[in-house]
Design an enzyme around this catalytic site. Structure first.
Site, PDB file in Angstrom:
ATOM      1  N   CYS A 105      -9.395   5.461 -30.162  1.00 29.75           N
ATOM      2  CA  CYS A 105     -10.646   6.086 -30.597  1.00 29.75           C
ATOM      3  C   CYS A 105     -11.558   6.255 -29.410  1.00 29.75           C
ATOM      4  O   CYS A 105     -12.545   5.535 -29.253  1.00 29.75           O
ATOM      5  CB  CYS A 105     -11.305   5.223 -31.653  1.00 29.75           C
ATOM      6  SG  CYS A 105     -10.447   5.376 -33.188  1.00 29.75           S
ATOM      7  N   GLY A 117       0.760  -1.254   0.000  1.00 26.85           N
ATOM      8  CA  GLY A 117       0.000   0.000   0.000  1.00 26.85           C
ATOM      9  C   GLY A 117       0.782   1.290   0.000  1.00 26.85           C
ATOM     10  O   GLY A 117       0.200   2.356  -0.237  1.00 26.85           O
ATOM     11  N   TYR A 173       1.289  -1.296 -12.420  1.00 28.84           N
ATOM     12  CA  TYR A 173      -0.080  -1.311 -12.941  1.00 28.84           C
ATOM     13  C   TYR A 173      -0.187  -0.635 -14.311  1.00 28.84           C
ATOM     14  O   TYR A 173      -1.218  -0.069 -14.642  1.00 28.84           O
ATOM     15  CB  TYR A 173      -1.041  -0.669 -11.929  1.00 28.84           C
ATOM     16  CG  TYR A 173      -0.949  -1.301 -10.555  1.00 28.84           C
ATOM     17  CD1 TYR A 173      -1.403  -2.604 -10.349  1.00 28.84           C
ATOM     18  CD2 TYR A 173      -0.371  -0.637  -9.479  1.00 28.84           C
ATOM     19  CE1 TYR A 173      -1.301  -3.210  -9.098  1.00 28.84           C
ATOM     20  CE2 TYR A 173      -0.265  -1.237  -8.231  1.00 28.84           C
ATOM     21  CZ  TYR A 173      -0.734  -2.517  -8.053  1.00 28.84           C
ATOM     22  OH  TYR A 173      -0.628  -3.121  -6.825  1.00 28.84           O
TER      23      TYR A 173
HETATM   24  N1  LLP Z   1      -1.589  -7.030  -1.313  1.00 28.60           N
HETATM   25  C1  LLP Z   1      -2.871  -7.099  -1.713  1.00 28.60           C
HETATM   26  C2  LLP Z   1      -3.745  -8.091  -1.137  1.00 28.60           C
HETATM   27  C3  LLP Z   1      -3.353  -6.212  -2.685  1.00 28.60           C
HETATM   28  O1  LLP Z   1      -4.616  -6.274  -3.066  1.00 28.60           O
HETATM   29  C4  LLP Z   1      -2.462  -5.257  -3.250  1.00 28.60           C
HETATM   30  C5  LLP Z   1      -2.928  -4.337  -4.288  1.00 28.60           C
HETATM   31  C6  LLP Z   1      -1.133  -5.240  -2.804  1.00 28.60           C
HETATM   32  C7  LLP Z   1      -0.728  -6.127  -1.826  1.00 28.60           C
HETATM   33  C8  LLP Z   1      -0.121  -4.275  -3.333  1.00 28.60           C
HETATM   34  O2  LLP Z   1      -0.452  -2.971  -3.062  1.00 28.60           O
HETATM   35  P1  LLP Z   1       0.570  -1.792  -3.482  1.00 28.60           P
HETATM   36  O3  LLP Z   1       1.825  -1.937  -2.635  1.00 28.60           O
HETATM   37  O4  LLP Z   1       0.858  -1.962  -4.920  1.00 28.60           O
HETATM   38  O5  LLP Z   1      -0.156  -0.553  -3.175  1.00 28.60           O
HETATM   39  N2  LLP Z   1      -4.528  -1.041 -10.226  1.00 28.60           N
HETATM   40  C9  LLP Z   1      -4.477  -0.058  -9.163  1.00 28.60           C
HETATM   41  C10 LLP Z   1      -3.926  -0.642  -7.906  1.00 28.60           C
HETATM   42  C11 LLP Z   1      -4.685  -1.840  -7.409  1.00 28.60           C
HETATM   43  C12 LLP Z   1      -4.075  -2.425  -6.156  1.00 28.60           C
HETATM   44  C13 LLP Z   1      -4.634  -3.761  -5.910  1.00 28.60           C
HETATM   45  N3  LLP Z   1      -4.087  -4.403  -4.761  1.00 28.60           N
HETATM   46  C14 LLP Z   1      -3.678   1.149  -9.615  1.00 28.60           C
HETATM   47  O6  LLP Z   1      -3.238   1.184 -10.770  1.00 28.60           O
HETATM   48  O7  LLP Z   1      -3.501   2.102  -8.866  1.00 28.60           O
END
Ligand code: LLP
Length: 466
Positions: free
Chosen positions: A390, A277, A419
């Protein structure tokens, strides 16, 4: 612009220099400007990379990626006296080279599908890891794992983060049929709010992920009765692109309470997974905490919460995605045509867009750009960078000040490692771009550019039509 005055791109590089935590920078650690006024990353001229590998192009800096991994790993060693393991949330960008690099830095993997599990396993096999080393490194997530994904996980002996009742019951059946044990963690929804886009907020009560806390005692009772299921830990994740530290601190207390309860139920819990996060800097106004500050908060809070409840320190697991890989990568595009609407807006189009970076249209995400072949030139105009799809909403960046650009210039969007490739599509039948890894003047292709043949590879025409 006066000759002595710095261009925006130069200033971005200078300000980035003072940031030691990659997620607080806009540019990769190795970014410099060479004598031709071109952006260099990993010792490679970005403009030359585009000539050599084509456009658009994802350019991944190995040094930045490795630095993120070592900062996470070292900070846990420094601030957490118990055992710890950082696992990379592969959803940010799952590809074999990233797996191989991160594994060599001692990082494990969170995977959320059979496809991510396959990619990770394959990369680790190729990199020479044994079956046991591989299974030990991987945790399977997902709120709707299929039976075949669960079977794949049981057979490969990786750990499973169980999300709901159906999954738990299916696992009980499958493991009993196979007479094979599985190690699981239970995912709970901690009811912690944080300030981020609602689509990427996962820890609040109203979330599709994990068990609500009122279900947990029933879950513990069920799990206790299963001969082939070992519940070795608990998991929670509160959301993504978070700049606040307090929610991560608060999560430790919630998890420790449930950890204690699980022990009271006689479950063999020994791992606590606090999710990921940590946010990153996409634009100059973003101000995320450093990797070290995040780890310090999490580690200190878990240690304190355990001490207060007289618990032996669990193995502490964190699963960062974005902050591990985002800043290491940029996307280089070639500038095309422009449309000037007097007194309203100037659109400058590039040769990619929402298919290689769906984040602006999905989350209204903001990005910073530089012109890779005009790094010392000052800004002359405000433009809107349009993708080539488009779709009117296919805008990469709205109203940004940049130097004068001509068709053929190389426009570089920063911090596109997380992402972007992983959410890329073939919308409008655009072929997905290539990715190169750069390090000390060497560039290696790590993902081939798709071809038109790739685009029709899965298509079939029923014989009665041809
Ligand atoms: N663990 C779990 C269970 C998760 O669902 C996620 C992200 C992470 C770890 C990793 O989180 P991070 O460190 O990357 O914040 N597509 C979206 C982000 C979706 C995140 C989904 N879960 C974007 O482009 O911002």
């Amino acid at each position: 612009m006066l000759l002595t005055e710095k261009s925006t791109a130069e200033k971005l590089i200078l300000t980035s220099d003072s940031q030691s935590s990659p997620n607080q920078r806009l540019l990769p650690l190795t970014a410099t400007i060479n004598e031709q006024n071109h952006l260099e990353i990993g010792g490679c001229d970005v403009t030359e990379l585009v000539t050599q590998f084509g456009s658009p192009l994802y350019i991944l800096d190995e040094k930045t990626l490795r630095t993120c991994a070592t900062q996470y790993r070292d900070a846990f060693k420094e601030f957490y006296p118990g055992e710890s393991q950082v696992i990379y949330a592969s959803k940010a960008w799952s590809c074999m080279t990233i797996v191989s690099i991160l594994a060599s830095e001692g990082i494990g993997f969170d995977v959320v599908s059979g496809g991510e599990l396959y990619t990770t396993t394959k990369a680790l096999e190729i990199s020479g890891y044994t079956e046991n080393q591989i299974s030990d490194k991987i945790y399977l997530h997902g709120n709707n794992k299929s039976v075949s994904e669960l079977e794949l996980a049981i057979d490969s002996q990786c750990k499973i983060i169980v999300d709901n009742w159906l999954e738990l019951e299916t696992l009980a059946q499958l493991t009993a049929q196979k007479q094979q044990c599985v190690n699981i963690l239970i995912r709970l929804t901690p009811g912690i709010e944080c300030h981020t886009h609602e689509y990427i907020r996962t820890g609040s009560i109203d979330s599709k992920f994990g068990f609500s806390v009122h279900q947990l005692e029933a879950v513990f009772t069920f799990v206790k009765q299963q001969s082939y299921i070992n519940c070795i830990g608990l998991h929670a994740h509160i959301g993504s692109q978070i700049f606040e530290l307090q929610p991560h601190h608060d999560l430790a207390g919630v998890l420790a309470d449930w950890f204690k309860k699980a022990l009271d139920y006689g479950l063999p819990v020994k791992e606590l997974n606090v999710g990921g996060g940590l946010g990153i800097r996409y634009t100059e106004s973003d101000d995320p905490p450093s990797i070290t500050a995040w780890v310090k908060t999490v580690a200190t809070a878990v240690k304190k919460a355990c001490e207060e409840r007289n618990l032996a320190l669990p193995k502490l697991i964190a699963e960062p995605g974005r902050s591990m890989v985002a800043t290491a990568c940029v996307t280089a595009y070639t500038v095309g045509g422009r449309k000037v609407i007097p007194d309203i807006r100037t659109y400058v189009s590039v040769d990619g867009g929402m298919s290689d970076n769906p984040r602006p249209i999905t989350y209204q995400s903001l990005y910073q750009v530089v012109i890779g072949n005009k790094m010392r030139e000052g800004n002359t105009e405000k433009v809107t960078i349009a993708g080539k799809h488009c779709e009117s909403g296919d805008i990469l960046i709205k109203d940004i000040e940049i130097p004068d650009t001509q068709p053929g210039d190389v426009l570089v969007v920063l911090a596109t490692g997380a992402y972007n490739y992983s959410m890329a599509s073939n919308y409008n039948r655009l072929a997905r771009p290539a990715a190169v890894l750069v390090n000390q003047g060497e560039a290696n292709l790590i993902i081939r550019r798709e071809t038109y043949d790739d685009l029709v590879k899965q298509d079939l025409i029923p014989s009665r039509l041809s």
